[in-house]
Design a protein around this motif. Structure first.
Motif, mmCIF file in Angstrom:
data_model
loop_
_atom_site.group_PDB
_atom_site.id
_atom_site.type_symbol
_atom_site.label_atom_id
_atom_site.label_comp_id
_atom_site.label_asym_id
_atom_site.label_seq_id
_atom_site.Cartn_x
_atom_site.Cartn_y
_atom_site.Cartn_z
ATOM 1 N N VAL A 16 1.713 -11.834 -10.818
ATOM 2 C CA VAL A 16 3.158 -11.928 -11.087
ATOM 3 C C VAL A 16 3.699 -10.560 -11.496
ATOM 4 N N THR A 17 2.977 -9.848 -12.357
ATOM 5 C CA THR A 17 3.407 -8.517 -12.808
ATOM 6 C C THR A 17 3.466 -7.545 -11.631
ATOM 7 N N TYR A 18 2.462 -7.565 -10.784
ATOM 8 C CA TYR A 18 2.437 -6.693 -9.624
ATOM 9 C C TYR A 18 3.589 -7.044 -8.672
ATOM 10 N N GLY A 19 3.843 -8.324 -8.481
ATOM 11 C CA GLY A 19 4.962 -8.767 -7.638
ATOM 12 C C GLY A 19 6.294 -8.291 -8.195
ATOM 13 N N MET A 20 6.457 -8.387 -9.504
ATOM 14 C CA MET A 20 7.693 -7.898 -10.134
ATOM 15 C C MET A 20 7.821 -6.385 -9.958
ATOM 16 N N TYR A 21 6.685 -5.704 -10.115
ATOM 17 C CA TYR A 21 6.683 -4.247 -9.944
ATOM 18 C C TYR A 21 7.139 -3.876 -8.529
ATOM 19 N N LEU A 22 6.580 -4.541 -7.513
ATOM 20 C CA LEU A 22 6.966 -4.273 -6.125
ATOM 21 C C LEU A 22 8.439 -4.574 -5.886
ATOM 22 N N ILE A 24 10.921 -4.643 -8.123
ATOM 23 C CA ILE A 24 11.763 -3.674 -8.834
ATOM 24 C C ILE A 24 11.757 -2.321 -8.128
ATOM 25 N N THR A 25 10.596 -1.839 -7.705
ATOM 26 C CA THR A 25 10.552 -0.544 -7.019
ATOM 27 C C THR A 25 11.271 -0.589 -5.684
ATOM 28 N N THR A 26 11.166 -1.692 -4.960
ATOM 29 C CA THR A 26 11.868 -1.827 -3.680
ATOM 30 C C THR A 26 13.375 -1.811 -3.904
ATOM 31 N N VAL A 27 13.844 -2.573 -4.869
ATOM 32 C CA VAL A 27 15.284 -2.612 -5.181
ATOM 33 C C VAL A 27 15.752 -1.236 -5.649
ATOM 34 N N ALA A 28 14.970 -0.591 -6.514
ATOM 35 C CA ALA A 28 15.334 0.728 -7.020
ATOM 36 C C ALA A 28 15.405 1.747 -5.883
ATOM 37 N N ASP A 29 14.444 1.690 -4.955
ATOM 38 C CA ASP A 29 14.458 2.600 -3.807
ATOM 39 C C ASP A 29 15.708 2.388 -2.957
ATOM 40 N N LYS A 30 16.065 1.135 -2.751
ATOM 41 C CA LYS A 30 17.269 0.845 -1.959
ATOM 42 C C LYS A 30 18.522 1.339 -2.672
#
Length: 173
Positions: A16-22, A24-30
């Motif tokens: 779950v933590t890794y999924g949240m990390y992915l 958040i980073t995807t949204v932040a990159d966009k």
């Protein structure tokens, strides 16, 4: 059994933590990409008119220093060949200095064409002046300049003008 439950909870928590990390980073990159695009668009919105104006001014500069236009505009104000030579060279320098800052907005290659055209015109004027007496009438120098330009078969500014037009057309493609 407790140990297996604990391991299962830890693994699920890690997933779950890794999924949240992915996420958040995807949204932040966009978001960063959108901001970068917005900044680029804003810069283009500001600089494009300045670049167009620079190209317009440099085309006008080249037209103004074309020997035919220079002579038609300035020859009547001189009484001797030496005076006409000085007036022509002064006018070219003034026009150039007035437009010097435009090099910021155009390519180095375009600026090189402009400087070469200006230098070629100065050379034509000086060569023609060397062929007439300094106290000769201004019309004699004007005739020599016209003769040299006709001998070249093309105005010294033609190549630079063509290059500027092609380069600015590339902006709109």
């Amino acid at each position: 059994m407790e140990f297996y439950s604990f391991i299962t909870v830890m693994i699920l928590g890690a997933i779950v933590t890794y999924g949240m990390y992915l996420t958040i980073t995807t949204v932040a990159d966009k978001v960063f990409e959108k901001q970068k695009f917005d900044i680029h668009s804003k810069n283009t919105e500001i600089t494009l008119p300045l670049r167009l104006q620079a190209y317009e001014r440099m085309c006008l500069f080249l037209e103004r220093i074309t020997p035919n236009n220079l002579l038609l505009r300035l020859a009547p104000s001189a009484s001797s060949a030496l005076e006409l030579q000085q007036i022509l060279l002064h006018e070219i320098r003034e026009e150039f200095n007035h437009n010097l800052a435009q090099q910021i907005y155009i390519s180095n290659e375009a600026w090189g064409h402009i400087v070469n055209a200006m230098n070629e015109i100065v050379s034509v004027i000086n060569q023609a002046a060397a062929e007439v007496e300094s106290e000769a009438p201004a019309s004699e120098l004007a005739k020599k300049i016209f003769a040299q330009v006709i001998q070249k078969e093309i105005q010294p500014t033609t190549h630079a003008l063509v290059f500027l037009k092609q380069e600015i057309q590339g902006v709109f493609k």
